[in-house]
Design a protein around this motif. Structure first.
Motif, PDB file in Angstrom:
ATOM      1  N   ASP A   1       0.823  -1.221   0.000  1.00  0.00           N
ATOM      2  CA  ASP A   1       0.000   0.000   0.000  1.00  0.00           C
ATOM      3  C   ASP A   1       0.851   1.264   0.000  1.00  0.00           C
ATOM      4  O   ASP A   1       0.473   2.270  -0.596  1.00  0.00           O
ATOM      5  N   ASP A   2       2.022   1.192   0.645  1.00  0.00           N
ATOM      6  CA  ASP A   2       2.877   2.381   0.694  1.00  0.00           C
ATOM      7  C   ASP A   2       3.489   2.718  -0.669  1.00  0.00           C
ATOM      8  O   ASP A   2       3.935   3.831  -0.899  1.00  0.00           O
ATOM      9  N   THR A   3       3.536   1.711  -1.529  1.00  0.00           N
ATOM     10  CA  THR A   3       4.094   1.959  -2.862  1.00  0.00           C
ATOM     11  C   THR A   3       2.990   2.578  -3.721  1.00  0.00           C
ATOM     12  O   THR A   3       2.275   1.902  -4.436  1.00  0.00           O
ATOM     13  N   ASN A   4       2.869   3.877  -3.606  1.00  0.00           N
ATOM     14  CA  ASN A   4       1.759   4.553  -4.281  1.00  0.00           C
ATOM     15  C   ASN A   4       2.187   5.096  -5.649  1.00  0.00           C
ATOM     16  O   ASN A   4       3.324   4.899  -6.089  1.00  0.00           O
ATOM     17  N   GLY A   5       1.270   5.767  -6.298  1.00  0.00           N
ATOM     18  CA  GLY A   5       1.527   6.259  -7.644  1.00  0.00           C
ATOM     19  C   GLY A   5       2.744   7.171  -7.734  1.00  0.00           C
ATOM     20  O   GLY A   5       3.511   7.113  -8.690  1.00  0.00           O
ATOM     21  N   GLU A   6       2.924   7.970  -6.712  1.00  0.00           N
ATOM     22  CA  GLU A   6       4.049   8.908  -6.705  1.00  0.00           C
ATOM     23  C   GLU A   6       5.381   8.154  -6.685  1.00  0.00           C
ATOM     24  O   GLU A   6       6.307   8.471  -7.436  1.00  0.00           O
TER      25      GLU A   6
ATOM     26  N   LYS B   1      -4.199  -4.041 -10.167  1.00  0.00           N
ATOM     27  CA  LYS B   1      -4.012  -3.250  -8.937  1.00  0.00           C
ATOM     28  C   LYS B   1      -2.855  -2.268  -9.078  1.00  0.00           C
ATOM     29  O   LYS B   1      -2.991  -1.082  -8.786  1.00  0.00           O
ATOM     30  N   VAL B   2      -1.720  -2.762  -9.527  1.00  0.00           N
ATOM     31  CA  VAL B   2      -0.545  -1.881  -9.607  1.00  0.00           C
ATOM     32  C   VAL B   2      -0.743  -0.813 -10.696  1.00  0.00           C
ATOM     33  O   VAL B   2      -0.465   0.364 -10.472  1.00  0.00           O
TER      34      VAL B   2
ATOM     35  N   SER C   1      -3.409   0.469 -11.674  1.00  0.00           N
ATOM     36  CA  SER C   1      -4.415   1.466 -11.279  1.00  0.00           C
ATOM     37  C   SER C   1      -3.837   2.547 -10.366  1.00  0.00           C
ATOM     38  O   SER C   1      -4.432   3.610 -10.191  1.00  0.00           O
ATOM     39  N   LYS C   2      -2.651   2.296  -9.796  1.00  0.00           N
ATOM     40  CA  LYS C   2      -2.037   3.322  -8.933  1.00  0.00           C
ATOM     41  C   LYS C   2      -1.371   4.421  -9.762  1.00  0.00           C
ATOM     42  O   LYS C   2      -1.047   5.484  -9.227  1.00  0.00           O
TER      43      LYS C   2
ATOM     44  N   ARG D   1      -0.844   7.161 -12.733  1.00  0.00           N
ATOM     45  CA  ARG D   1      -1.499   8.079 -13.677  1.00  0.00           C
ATOM     46  C   ARG D   1      -0.438   8.720 -14.543  1.00  0.00           C
ATOM     47  O   ARG D   1       0.343   9.535 -14.049  1.00  0.00           O
TER      48      ARG D   1
END
Lengths: 263, 460
Positions: B103-108, B136-137, B139-140, B142
């Motif tokens: 979860d901590d590995t976000n889009g940023e 899932k990955v 979708s993080k 953009r």
């Protein structure tokens, strides 16, 4: 009796259908296509699939072609054993089976011919069922009047375009012309393509071929296809090449060039 | 390098990263055709187990196609950001999968590490992932691009309006454009595959599209998908080109078969930029790709088709494209045999492209000789909607009568947008509402007056 429910929303731009065969202005129910359209699509898809999977009717086609060319046509088979193998192994569809190589090798023949005519199911048996006789009816008299020598003709099951190279080289033909069922579209389940190759040898690449596509009733007319083919034959013998070196200056090309990609 | 794993009484030995990648790849007809896939299901999992223990750094020490002999390899390695890579350098491929899913590995974070990844690493991890992992990955992430509108924002899904006509008939094309615009499609691009590469015919189409766009002030871009050299010539002649299109693949030789190389792509990119026609951004390239193209051009070097596809993205990202479209089911059953293989490949391509920083769209499609149908397309469309795909294709009634294949329809676009609450690009959304084509809550308005106005102006 209850009131008739509203079940779809029509598009007021219905009149645009006049300009295109594309499936425009089909209305909607919510965001979805109406039942009638859904079933119509399914029917066309079913026809296209059937064109791919229906085996070539070799008996009728053989007798039709023989009566039009006035000599025997030899039935051969590619190295693909089944339709599913044909679809997943295009390399096998480009080669003759051992038995067919033997058959063609053992034919009595001259040391050289001008043209080998080859008919193959390709991706649509119905393209052959529906178009080969009407096309040959126009083509054969014209071809004869050109005074070219014809190698023994062949009918190929599970064949792809490049199988013409192997066949023509066994038959000592300078030019191969293969008539083959094209990949069916929803509106074109029975479209016939013709590929012409001068000096065909195994390993010939596509830029050395000329293609006439979309021959069918409602597509490129038989007469037009025929005159284009005769022009290409003439030019090919004159310049001793085929493919991109033989520019089609008649400019009556229509139909999808991308069909050619799937062989 | 040799890597060995024992499973029961069997010992599996793999001799190169290339072999591990090929054998770890999920079953598909193209790799079978190339004779590089695992011989058994157990061997496939053995390869995946070995792959999971490969360090990401090993991909920097062993090229799948030699640097000296392949331009795409050179592009990939010359553009690799080693400093960024340091952040993940300690991971194995298996650990990388886990980390991507955290979860901590976000889009940023994913955006930050993108330049530190090479396509082979991304392809590798995708082979360990299940479909839900790929969704899932992806979708993080953009990856937002812009020209006359902004594509790829959260909560948005754009559509390429594809009004192909078998004879490039202007009225046939215009009628399809109207149909598509009225269903809210065309914000990714209004893009025509021309029936011929003839220069005059192509430029006629470019002028026609530009004319329509200008007259109705549509905040979108147009493209005629012709060879890049034809587009360059058009730009030199001051033809109003918006996007520069080209098909590309993952090896130098497949690109040569397309008649392009890095220098030609760069020339096209710079020509596109020179026109400066974008209003909200300057991403001016449009690339199309698809698994199997290298094999079909006999240019695959024994590398599996999914890894090669990712390598094509490595090339694409040098040119800041507006759109990258994997045409996933077009190539035929000898590469992707059925719906299952097409769906898997579509999710892999979308994931790999997104992780490599690209604005990925997918042409969700099939041909009539593949074992697939509309239900398979519905599945992939829904999955990609959830995965945050940037754009899809729209053709009337899903039938492209020029290219003879089935893609997604304008109706499919309505479906996925309404199901998942996705909107068109913001500038285009405003235009749809302003033109009274859609309500404020984005339902189409089938008002006769609209199209009469349109017809009058377009002189149909």
């Amino acid at each position: 009796m209850s009131k008739k429910l509203k079940t779809d929303i029509k598009n007021p731009w219905d009149s645009l259908k006049e300009y295109t065969e594309a499936r425009i202005a089909i209305g909607r129910c919510g965001s979805s296509i109406p039942t009638e359209e859904l079933l119509d699509f399914r029917l066309l898809h079913a026809k296209a699939i059937d064109s791919v999977h229906t085996p070539l009717d070799c008996v009728s086609i053989t007798s039709e072609i023989e009566s039009l060319i006035g000599e025997k046509i030899h039935l051969v088979h590619s190295a693909a054993q089944s339709r599913s193998e044909y679809l997943s192994r295009p390399d096998l569809g480009r080669r003759l089976s051992d038995k067919s190589i033997q058959l063609l090798t053992q034919l009595t023949k001259q040391s050289s011919y001008d043209v080998a005519l080859i008919v193959a199911d390709g991706l649509s048996s119905h393209a052959i069922h529906r178009n080969i006789a009407p096309l040959f009816r126009v083509l054969m008299p014209a071809l004869r009047s050109m005074g070219l020598t014809l190698a023994p003709s062949t009918l190929v099951e599970q064949g792809r375009v490049a199988i013409a190279d192997e066949i023509a080289s066994i038959l000592n033909a300078k030019l191969s012309i293969i008539f083959i069922g094209e990949r069916p579209g929803l509106k074109t389940p029975d479209s016939l393509g013709v590929y012409l190759t001068y000096d065909p040898v195994s390993g010939t690449t596509d830029e050395r071929r000329n293609c006439i596509s979309n021959i069918r009733s409602g597509g490129l007319a038989y007469e037009l296809a025929c005159s284009k083919l005769l022009y290409l034959i003439q030019e090919s013998f004159k310049k001793r090449v085929s493919g991109i070196d033989l520019k089609d200056e008649q400019d009556i090309v229509l139909g999808s060039k991308t069909n050619a990609l799937n062989f | 390098m040799n890597k060995t794993i024992s499973i029961g009484h069997l010992k599996y030995t793999f001799h190169s990263l290339k072999e591990i990648l090929a054998k770890a790849s999920l079953h598909r007809s193209g790799d079978l055709l190339a004779n590089i896939s695992a011989k058994t299901d157990e061997e496939r999992v053995a390869a995946q187990m070995v792959l999971a223990d490969v360090y990401l750094s090993e991909f920097l020490n062993e090229e799948v196609i030699p640097y000296e002999e392949d331009e795409v390899t050179r592009v990939i390695f010359d553009n690799h950001d080693k400093a960024v890579f340091e952040e993940i350098a300690s991971l194995t491929v298996g650990e990388f999968r886990n980390w991507l899913l955290m979860d901590d590995t976000n889009g940023e974070v994913l955006k930050r590490i993108s330049k530190g990844l090479i396509p082979e690493m991304v392809a590798a991890v995708s082979k360990l992932m299940r479909n839900q992992d790929l969704i899932k990955v992806a979708s993080k992430i953009r990856n937002i691009t812009a020209f006359r509108n902004t594509i790829g924002l959260p909560g948005r899904l754009s559509v390429r309006l594809q009004p192909n006509d078998p004879t490039d008939d202007m009225k046939g094309i215009a009628a399809q454009i109207i149909d598509g615009l009225y269903y809210g499609c065309g914000d990714a691009v209004i893009g025509i595959n021309p029936a011929t590469d003839n220069y005059k015919a192509v430029t006629n189409l470019i002028y026609m599209l530009d004319d329509v766009r200008e007259k109705f002030q549509i905040p979108t871009q147009s493209c005629v998908l012709t060879h890049i050299t034809t587009t360059i010539k058009a730009i030199e002649n001051k033809v109003p080109v918006d996007l520069v299109f080209q098909s590309i693949g993952g090896t130098q030789r497949v690109n040569e078969s397309f008649g392009v190389n890095y220098a030609i792509l760069k020339e096209g990119y710079e020509a596109g930029l020179s026109l400066n026609r974008g209003t909200v951004g300057n991403n001016c390239m449009y690339f199309e790709t698809g698994q199997g193209s290298a094999l079909s051009a006999n240019a695959h070097w024994g590398v599996d088709q999914q890894t090669l596809e990712a390598r094509a993205y490595g090339l694409a990202r040098c040119f800041d494209p507006l759109l990258v479209n994997t045409v996933v089911g077009f190539i035929g059953p000898e590469y992707l045999y059925n719906g299952k293989q097409i769906i898997r490949a579509g999710l892999e391509d979308h994931f790999c492209g997104k992780l490599l920083g690209l604005p990925m769209g997918v042409d969700i499609c099939y041909t009539n000789h593949a074992d697939a149908d509309q239900d398979d397309m519905d599945n992939l469309l829904t999955l990609l909607g959830v995965a945050g795909c940037n754009f899809i294709i729209g053709v009337p009634g899903a039938d492209d009568m020029m290219l003879n294949y089935q893609s997604t329809s304008f109706h499919d676009a309505l479906y996925i947008r309404s199901m998942l609450g996705l909107k068109p690009a913001p500038e285009f959304e405003q235009w749809l509402i302003k033109m009274n084509l859609f309500t404020d809550d984005l339902t189409p308005i089938e008002a006769p007056v609209n199209y009469r106005n349109f017809l009058n102006v377009s002189q149909l």
